[in-house]
Design a protein around this motif. Structure first.
Motif, PDB file in Angstrom:
ATOM      1  N   ALA A  18       0.834  -1.210   0.000  1.00 31.53           N
ATOM      2  CA  ALA A  18       0.000   0.000   0.000  1.00 31.53           C
ATOM      3  C   ALA A  18       0.868   1.261   0.000  1.00 31.53           C
ATOM      4  O   ALA A  18       0.567   2.229  -0.713  1.00 31.53           O
ATOM      5  CB  ALA A  18      -0.928  -0.014   1.214  1.00 31.53           C
ATOM      6  N   ILE A  19       1.947   1.267   0.791  1.00 29.66           N
ATOM      7  CA  ILE A  19       2.828   2.442   0.822  1.00 29.66           C
ATOM      8  C   ILE A  19       3.504   2.645  -0.534  1.00 29.66           C
ATOM      9  O   ILE A  19       3.544   3.760  -1.057  1.00 29.66           O
ATOM     10  CB  ILE A  19       3.877   2.285   1.940  1.00 29.66           C
ATOM     11  CG1 ILE A  19       3.194   2.341   3.311  1.00 29.66           C
ATOM     12  CG2 ILE A  19       4.934   3.385   1.845  1.00 29.66           C
ATOM     13  CD1 ILE A  19       4.125   2.038   4.463  1.00 29.66           C
ATOM     14  N   LEU A  20       4.034   1.544  -1.089  1.00 32.07           N
ATOM     15  CA  LEU A  20       4.669   1.659  -2.408  1.00 32.07           C
ATOM     16  C   LEU A  20       3.654   2.107  -3.456  1.00 32.07           C
ATOM     17  O   LEU A  20       3.961   2.943  -4.315  1.00 32.07           O
ATOM     18  CB  LEU A  20       5.294   0.317  -2.802  1.00 32.07           C
ATOM     19  CG  LEU A  20       6.021   0.281  -4.151  1.00 32.07           C
ATOM     20  CD1 LEU A  20       7.103   1.351  -4.214  1.00 32.07           C
ATOM     21  CD2 LEU A  20       6.616  -1.100  -4.401  1.00 32.07           C
ATOM     22  N   GLY A  21       2.437   1.559  -3.368  1.00 32.47           N
ATOM     23  CA  GLY A  21       1.393   1.981  -4.296  1.00 32.47           C
ATOM     24  C   GLY A  21       1.061   3.451  -4.140  1.00 32.47           C
ATOM     25  O   GLY A  21       0.887   4.173  -5.121  1.00 32.47           O
ATOM     26  N   GLY A  22       0.986   3.928  -2.887  1.00 33.86           N
ATOM     27  CA  GLY A  22       0.704   5.341  -2.647  1.00 33.86           C
ATOM     28  C   GLY A  22       1.798   6.246  -3.203  1.00 33.86           C
ATOM     29  O   GLY A  22       1.512   7.300  -3.769  1.00 33.86           O
ATOM     30  N   VAL A  23       3.049   5.803  -3.074  1.00 35.62           N
ATOM     31  CA  VAL A  23       4.163   6.598  -3.604  1.00 35.62           C
ATOM     32  C   VAL A  23       4.107   6.649  -5.134  1.00 35.62           C
ATOM     33  O   VAL A  23       4.246   7.724  -5.746  1.00 35.62           O
ATOM     34  CB  VAL A  23       5.508   6.001  -3.136  1.00 35.62           C
ATOM     35  CG1 VAL A  23       6.673   6.646  -3.879  1.00 35.62           C
ATOM     36  CG2 VAL A  23       5.669   6.179  -1.633  1.00 35.62           C
ATOM     37  N   LEU A  24       3.896   5.491  -5.764  1.00 33.38           N
ATOM     38  CA  LEU A  24       3.853   5.453  -7.236  1.00 33.38           C
ATOM     39  C   LEU A  24       2.672   6.256  -7.776  1.00 33.38           C
ATOM     40  O   LEU A  24       2.807   7.005  -8.755  1.00 33.38           O
ATOM     41  CB  LEU A  24       3.767   4.002  -7.706  1.00 33.38           C
ATOM     42  CG  LEU A  24       5.018   3.156  -7.470  1.00 33.38           C
ATOM     43  CD1 LEU A  24       4.758   1.684  -7.812  1.00 33.38           C
ATOM     44  CD2 LEU A  24       6.180   3.677  -8.298  1.00 33.38           C
ATOM     45  N   LEU A  25       1.512   6.088  -7.133  1.00 29.41           N
ATOM     46  CA  LEU A  25       0.347   6.861  -7.572  1.00 29.41           C
ATOM     47  C   LEU A  25       0.579   8.359  -7.361  1.00 29.41           C
ATOM     48  O   LEU A  25       0.158   9.181  -8.175  1.00 29.41           O
ATOM     49  CB  LEU A  25      -0.892   6.409  -6.794  1.00 29.41           C
ATOM     50  CG  LEU A  25      -1.474   5.052  -7.185  1.00 29.41           C
ATOM     51  CD1 LEU A  25      -2.569   4.635  -6.214  1.00 29.41           C
ATOM     52  CD2 LEU A  25      -2.024   5.092  -8.604  1.00 29.41           C
ATOM     53  N   GLY A  26       1.248   8.709  -6.250  1.00 31.12           N
ATOM     54  CA  GLY A  26       1.529  10.111  -5.993  1.00 31.12           C
ATOM     55  C   GLY A  26       2.458  10.711  -7.039  1.00 31.12           C
ATOM     56  O   GLY A  26       2.240  11.830  -7.519  1.00 31.12           O
ATOM     57  N   ILE A  27       3.500   9.954  -7.420  1.00 32.62           N
ATOM     58  CA  ILE A  27       4.423  10.460  -8.450  1.00 32.62           C
ATOM     59  C   ILE A  27       3.712  10.613  -9.791  1.00 32.62           C
ATOM     60  O   ILE A  27       3.815  11.646 -10.462  1.00 32.62           O
ATOM     61  CB  ILE A  27       5.627   9.498  -8.587  1.00 32.62           C
ATOM     62  CG1 ILE A  27       6.455   9.497  -7.301  1.00 32.62           C
ATOM     63  CG2 ILE A  27       6.501   9.895  -9.774  1.00 32.62           C
ATOM     64  CD1 ILE A  27       7.549   8.443  -7.277  1.00 32.62           C
ATOM     65  N   LEU A  28       2.985   9.560 -10.182  1.00 33.37           N
ATOM     66  CA  LEU A  28       2.271   9.623 -11.457  1.00 33.37           C
ATOM     67  C   LEU A  28       1.222  10.730 -11.451  1.00 33.37           C
ATOM     68  O   LEU A  28       1.082  11.476 -12.438  1.00 33.37           O
ATOM     69  CB  LEU A  28       1.595   8.278 -11.724  1.00 33.37           C
ATOM     70  CG  LEU A  28       2.476   7.197 -12.327  1.00 33.37           C
ATOM     71  CD1 LEU A  28       1.813   5.830 -12.225  1.00 33.37           C
ATOM     72  CD2 LEU A  28       2.781   7.513 -13.790  1.00 33.37           C
TER      73      LEU A  28
END
Length: 271
Positions: A18-28
């Motif tokens: 979830a954290i990695l997903g949040g970071v990737l979604l935030g960057i994109l």
């Protein structure tokens, strides 16, 4: 929750995903949202996001995989909306409102034919970033790699197209192909974000970090980098706050983005 339990929470695989997903979604979201607000397409993201309800209903009715069907639907819907904007004399806001209303109406009618699907409607509306899978992370990484490659290869053209599209046409920039490819990237990102935060919050990931960065950056590349950084930071902070005081994860991330925007806006006003 005591400190030991809090730290143990972040050792769990679903929380790490979830954290990695949040970071990737935030960057994109920061990168693509920067183009979105500079090109005045914020309502476009909202329209494609809400149309996802129809995509999910179609996937359920036809018994197709939800992730792939949703991505295919949002891409086709986004390209269709841009085509209508290009081919009619109507204002873009008019076409977007028509598309938004029509897709929600069709989705609502289609939903009435799905028996025993009420729980999934809540997941469509609010998402669940804690349920993000390894496949979702791989798709996000691929989308981020393609997005960065697209920007690096065509950066001068993207700057010109974003700041002065008429001059870009005069200089021979393939405006339409760049525009349609951006819509494809944006639609896929929206489809993946909906699985994490739902239809109601998807536009927050696209608009808020980019709007915050726009308040403090006047040059294009720093603006993109700041928006992406703010998106990634809000993903981590939102997950930490969510775990610490047991709040829903997706809304916590968007609230962090909102508070960040308000703080920067007030700071800029005082400056």
């Amino acid at each position: 929750m005591n400190l030991v339990n809090f730290l143990n929470l972040f050792s769990l695989p679903f929380m790490q995903r979830a954290i990695l997903g949040g970071v990737l979604l935030g960057i994109l979201g920061g990168i693509l949202g920067s183009f979105l607000i500079l090109r005045r397409l914020s309502l476009f993201g909202d329209t494609v996001g809400h149309s996802a309800m129809l995509g999910v209903v179609l996937a359920a009715l036809l018994n197709l995989p939800a992730t792939w069907t949703l991505m295919g639907f949002t891409v086709a819907f986004g390209l269709g909306v841009i085509y209508l904007i290009d081919r009619t004399d109507l204002g873009s806001d008019t076409v977007l409102c028509i598309s938004l209303s029509g897709s929600i109406a069709l989705g609502t009618i289609g939903f009435s034919y799905l028996k025993g699907y009420r729980g999934n409607l809540l997941s469509i509306l609010f998402g669940d970033i804690l349920a993000i899978s390894n496949t979702d992370l791989i798709l996000l990484l691929l989308l981020l790699a393609v997005t960065l490659a697209w920007i690096i290869i065509s950066l001068p053209e993207q700057i010109l197209l974003t700041l002065n599209s008429d001059l870009a046409v005069v200089k021979g920039v393939p405006v339409r192909s760049h525009r349609y490819f951006f819509i494809v990237l944006l639609a896929i990102m929206i489809a993946l974000t909906i699985r994490a935060v739902g239809i109601l919050l998807v536009n927050g990931f696209l608009v808020i970090p980019a709007a915050t960065a726009r308040l403090i950056c006047q040059q294009f590349v720093p603006f993109l980098a700041t928006a992406a950084g703010m998106g990634a930071l809000s993903g981590v902070m939102g997950m930490v706050i969510s775990g610490a005081i047991d709040l829903p994860s997706g809304p916590s991330i968007v609230l962090v983005q909102l508070f960040g925007f308000l703080i920067v806006a007030l700071w800029c006003r005082q400056g």
